[in-house]
Design a protein around this motif. Structure first.
Motif, PDB file in Angstrom:
ATOM      1  N   ALA A 335       1.313  18.101  15.040  1.00 17.06           N
ATOM      2  CA  ALA A 335       2.480  18.815  14.506  1.00 17.06           C
ATOM      3  C   ALA A 335       3.702  17.909  14.469  1.00 17.06           C
ATOM      4  O   ALA A 335       4.464  17.887  13.488  1.00 17.06           O
ATOM      5  N   ALA A 336       3.904  17.118  15.528  1.00 18.01           N
ATOM      6  CA  ALA A 336       5.047  16.203  15.559  1.00 18.01           C
ATOM      7  C   ALA A 336       4.920  15.116  14.500  1.00 18.01           C
ATOM      8  O   ALA A 336       5.916  14.752  13.846  1.00 18.01           O
ATOM      9  N   ILE A 337       3.724  14.580  14.318  1.00 18.63           N
ATOM     10  CA  ILE A 337       3.514  13.540  13.287  1.00 18.63           C
ATOM     11  C   ILE A 337       3.804  14.098  11.901  1.00 18.63           C
ATOM     12  O   ILE A 337       4.459  13.442  11.067  1.00 18.63           O
ATOM     13  N   TYR A 338       3.372  15.306  11.649  1.00 19.17           N
ATOM     14  CA  TYR A 338       3.635  15.895  10.328  1.00 19.17           C
ATOM     15  C   TYR A 338       5.134  16.117  10.115  1.00 19.17           C
ATOM     16  O   TYR A 338       5.679  15.790   9.054  1.00 19.17           O
ATOM     17  N   LEU A 339       5.808  16.667  11.131  1.00 21.09           N
ATOM     18  CA  LEU A 339       7.238  16.948  10.992  1.00 21.09           C
ATOM     19  C   LEU A 339       8.044  15.664  10.834  1.00 21.09           C
ATOM     20  O   LEU A 339       9.019  15.622  10.067  1.00 21.09           O
ATOM     21  N   ARG A 340       7.649  14.590  11.512  1.00 24.61           N
ATOM     22  CA  ARG A 340       8.429  13.365  11.475  1.00 24.61           C
ATOM     23  C   ARG A 340       8.042  12.446  10.311  1.00 24.61           C
ATOM     24  O   ARG A 340       8.905  11.814   9.697  1.00 24.61           O
ATOM     25  N   GLU A 341       6.756  12.375   9.995  1.00 26.81           N
ATOM     26  CA  GLU A 341       6.299  11.362   9.053  1.00 26.81           C
ATOM     27  C   GLU A 341       5.978  11.894   7.661  1.00 26.81           C
ATOM     28  O   GLU A 341       6.069  11.140   6.683  1.00 26.81           O
ATOM     29  N   TYR A 342       5.594  13.158   7.525  1.00 25.00           N
ATOM     30  CA  TYR A 342       5.107  13.644   6.245  1.00 25.00           C
ATOM     31  C   TYR A 342       5.969  14.755   5.655  1.00 25.00           C
ATOM     32  O   TYR A 342       6.085  14.848   4.418  1.00 25.00           O
ATOM     33  N   ALA A 343       6.524  15.616   6.490  1.00 24.71           N
ATOM     34  CA  ALA A 343       7.268  16.771   5.959  1.00 24.71           C
ATOM     35  C   ALA A 343       8.524  16.307   5.222  1.00 24.71           C
ATOM     36  O   ALA A 343       9.172  15.323   5.602  1.00 24.71           O
ATOM     37  N   LYS A 344       8.851  17.021   4.161  1.00 20.08           N
ATOM     38  CA  LYS A 344      10.040  16.705   3.374  1.00 20.08           C
ATOM     39  C   LYS A 344      11.273  17.150   4.146  1.00 20.08           C
ATOM     40  O   LYS A 344      11.392  18.293   4.581  1.00 20.08           O
ATOM     41  N   GLN A 345      12.197  16.212   4.318  1.00 16.29           N
ATOM     42  CA  GLN A 345      13.410  16.515   5.064  1.00 16.29           C
ATOM     43  C   GLN A 345      14.279  17.475   4.261  1.00 16.29           C
ATOM     44  O   GLN A 345      14.502  17.271   3.064  1.00 16.29           O
ATOM     45  N   GLY A 346      14.736  18.540   4.923  1.00 14.88           N
ATOM     46  CA  GLY A 346      15.568  19.517   4.239  1.00 14.88           C
ATOM     47  C   GLY A 346      15.894  20.684   5.144  1.00 14.88           C
ATOM     48  O   GLY A 346      15.677  20.656   6.367  1.00 14.88           O
ATOM     49  N   LEU A 348      14.542  23.707   5.289  1.00 16.45           N
ATOM     50  CA  LEU A 348      13.378  24.365   5.873  1.00 16.45           C
ATOM     51  C   LEU A 348      12.898  23.623   7.119  1.00 16.45           C
ATOM     52  O   LEU A 348      12.557  24.248   8.137  1.00 16.45           O
ATOM     53  N   LEU A 349      12.889  22.293   7.060  1.00 15.25           N
ATOM     54  CA  LEU A 349      12.442  21.513   8.207  1.00 15.25           C
ATOM     55  C   LEU A 349      13.411  21.669   9.378  1.00 15.25           C
ATOM     56  O   LEU A 349      12.986  21.734  10.547  1.00 15.25           O
ATOM     57  N   LYS A 350      14.704  21.751   9.087  1.00 13.15           N
ATOM     58  CA  LYS A 350      15.686  21.974  10.155  1.00 13.15           C
ATOM     59  C   LYS A 350      15.462  23.322  10.828  1.00 13.15           C
ATOM     60  O   LYS A 350      15.563  23.448  12.062  1.00 13.15           O
ATOM     61  N   ILE A 351      15.152  24.334  10.026  1.00 17.38           N
ATOM     62  CA  ILE A 351      14.878  25.661  10.595  1.00 17.38           C
ATOM     63  C   ILE A 351      13.638  25.620  11.479  1.00 17.38           C
ATOM     64  O   ILE A 351      13.603  26.216  12.569  1.00 17.38           O
ATOM     65  N   ILE A 352      12.620  24.878  11.040  1.00 17.63           N
ATOM     66  CA  ILE A 352      11.393  24.766  11.833  1.00 17.63           C
ATOM     67  C   ILE A 352      11.674  24.073  13.165  1.00 17.63           C
ATOM     68  O   ILE A 352      11.205  24.505  14.227  1.00 17.63           O
ATOM     69  N   VAL A 356      11.254  25.501  16.954  1.00 16.86           N
ATOM     70  CA  VAL A 356      10.470  24.848  18.003  1.00 16.86           C
ATOM     71  C   VAL A 356      11.299  24.714  19.280  1.00 16.86           C
ATOM     72  O   VAL A 356      10.819  24.980  20.393  1.00 16.86           O
ATOM     73  N   TYR A 357      12.574  24.297  19.124  1.00 17.20           N
ATOM     74  CA  TYR A 357      13.443  24.168  20.289  1.00 17.20           C
ATOM     75  C   TYR A 357      13.650  25.520  20.969  1.00 17.20           C
ATOM     76  O   TYR A 357      13.667  25.610  22.213  1.00 17.20           O
ATOM     77  N   ASN A 358      13.792  26.578  20.179  1.00 14.54           N
ATOM     78  CA  ASN A 358      13.998  27.913  20.749  1.00 14.54           C
ATOM     79  C   ASN A 358      12.753  28.427  21.443  1.00 14.54           C
ATOM     80  O   ASN A 358      12.832  29.175  22.424  1.00 14.54           O
TER      81      ASN A 358
END
Length: 562
Positions: A335-346, A348-352, A356-358
């Protein structure tokens, strides 16, 4: 004056006060931690030291004399007014008096175990040489005097004979060996036959569900009958062997007498240990202390968890943490690799990421309720419908167990692993990625052969934090698989060897149960401390192991990069 002011100003501006303040705070924290661990260790593992057996007498407020024998647990000073309210005649000029807590044992005879006595009218304490403490499998300790040994109905030896204590030791060793044989037969041999008998029943039920009828089912029934008859014959042989051993184990009996003259008979197969602490030297007491501590760590609990050992809880805790780590590590890292390396920054990613932090701050009991509702009832119920229909209506995975407890903890610690892994990936310089791509490596090769290995120490840091969090959790586990007493381990010699559907014991829940649900508070008190220290040491051992692996990986990839 100006020089003094200038020196003070320069001392403050140098930052030295903050260094001393931080150093003092760290020192204070270390003292508090070490002091707490020391307190737990003394009050917990001090319980296993063989205490001397005292005997005294006391005249109560009605004028009756009572003979007291047992172990002195502790004493405290109370206001004399409390004793006056209880009917004791105390001089008006006396403001404080002392009362003593005695562990008197003999619960099956007197109905009392721990009793408070005021020191008013109490005779001096004596320590008789012949006094014994007999640790039993039921009814707690017996304190008194041995009288004689019987073999069946025949009198074998009396206390006045020279070989009496040698006879006690020999017959106790024999009884303990026979009890171990019986335990092994019941747990291993009879358990294996019961498992195979149940497999036959399920196999027969599976044929019915698959629509097998007529001659095919009749032929299968003949085969089942032959196999069942073979198992029953094997069981009859094993049962006869067990009954013969049980008959031998109940042969010897110890005649005893309490301090006030009441006689009783204790079978040797009900005895765990016979101790004469009043005649033992410090070296002998140390040997028995080590033996008792080892028994506490390696034996099963007895007497509503207030006696015996905690090995099933230790084993259940370690097994659950290992299964949790196996599940949370790949899920969190991917999950971390996808969020950091593959997911499009924007957005939606900030909300995700915020979600996760919450999730890391959600109360653990919420995860337990979710695990019970979704994992156990929905997911486990559907698994039973698909793969174990022959067992229904008895659930297989549709009930709390080891797998659901581990999966719930994996979900609880998943945000920790994700955040730690993301931070590790973000620390890898972009020049390393660019250099790998410039040399002709693909993005996947750069990620899995360059970036991920360098971020492995951060991943291990996340796993360390996850282990520390999961090993101490209690609230969610009460809902998804941890129970008060489960002496059968989730690993045995029956296929599939690791039984993920089985309920387990856990050190954290064991502490809660012994501390707040025990019917004998005073007997449970030292075990709460001892179990707490065991849990702390276990968490430290798991963390040290993970830290050692992390440091080895860090040195490996640091030397490789050099």
């Amino acid at each position: 004056m100006k020089k003094l002011t200038r020196k003070k100003s320069s001392w403050f501006s140098s930052g030295s006060p903050w260094i001393w303040l931080n150093g003092g705070a760290v020192t204070l924290c270390m003292i508090m931690v070490v002091g707490l661990l020391g307190l737990i260790a003394v009050r917990g593992f001090g319980h296993f030291w063989p205490a001397d057996i005292l005997q005294t007498s006391i005249v109560d407020r009605t004028g009756q004399t009572h003979i007291i024998m047992g172990e002195a647990v502790r004493d405290e000073v109370i206001p004399a007014a409390v004793a006056r309210d209880g009917g004791y005649e105390i001089a008006d000029d006396v403001e404080l008096i002392t009362r003593h807590l005695f562990k008197m044992g003999n619960r099956d005879i007197s109905g009392r175990d721990f009793v408070w006595y005021l020191d008013i009218g109490m005779k001096p304490w004596e320590y008789p040489n012949d006094a014994v403490s007999i640790e039993r499998r039921e009814w707690g300790n017996f304190y008194g005097y041995p009288v004689a040994i019987k073999e069946g109905t025949a009198l074998v030896s009396e206390l006045t004979q020279a070989d009496f204590w040698q006879q006690v030791d020999q017959r106790l060793d024999r009884a303990l060996d026979l009890h171990a044989q019986i335990h092994r037969i019941e747990k291993v041999d009879i358990g294996r036959i019961n498992k195979r008998m149940d497999d036959l029943r399920l196999e027969r039920r599976r044929l019915e569900l698959n629509g097998v009828t007529g001659a095919a089912l009749a032929a299968a029934d003949v085969n089942f009958s032959e196999r069942r008859a073979a198992l029953e014959a094997e069981y009859a042989i094993i049962k006869k062997t067990r009954d013969d051993i049980l008959l031998q184990a109940t042969r010897d009996k110890l005649l005893v007498r309490t301090a006030d003259g009441k006689e009783a008979v204790i079978a040797f197969d009900h005895i765990v240990r016979v101790t004469r602490p009043n005649v033992m030297n410090p070296l002998q007491k140390l040997g028995q202390y080590v033996e008792r501590v080892w028994e506490f760590l390696s034996d099963e609990p007895r007497e509503a968890n207030t006696e015996g050992g905690i090995f099933p809880a230790i084993f259940g805790t370690i097994t659950m943490v290992i299964v949790m780590s196996i599940m949370v590590t790949p899920l969190g890292i991917l999950a971390a690799i996808y969020l950091r390396e593959y997911a499009k920054q924007g957005t939606l990613l900030k909300i995700i990421r915020i979600s996760v932090y919450n999730l890391a701050g959600v109360p653990s009991i919420v995860y337990g309720v979710f695990g019970l509702g979704f994992f156990v009832y929905i997911l486990g119920g559907n698994i039973d419908q698909l793969f174990y229909p022959e067992s229904l209506p008895a659930p297989t995975f549709g009930t709390p167990g080891l797998f659901w407890a581990s999966l719930t903890l994996a979900l609880l610690t998943l945000p920790i692993v994700i955040v730690s892994t993301e931070e590790g990936l973000s620390r890898i310089p972009s020049t390393i990625r660019q250099g790998s791509l410039a040399l002709g490596a693909t993005k996947a090769e750069t990620l899995w052969k360059v970036v991920v290995p360098l971020a492995t120490p951060a991943m291990m840091t996340g796993l360390i934090l996850a282990i520390a969090r999961a090993a101490g959790e209690v609230a969610p586990l009460m809902l998804v698989g941890v129970v008060k007493l489960a002496p059968a381990l989730p690993i045995d010699g029956n296929y599939p060897y690791l039984h993920l559907d089985q309920k387990i014991m856990h050190l954290g829940f064991h502490i809660y149960d012994v501390g707040f649900q025990s019917p004998n508070v005073e007997a449970a008190r030292p075990l709460v401390y001892a179990t707490s220290l065991t849990l702390i040491l276990l968490i430290i051992a798991l963390n040290i192991t993970a830290i050692k692996i992390r440091n080895d990986l860090r040195e490996k990839y640091r030397s490789a990069s050099d």
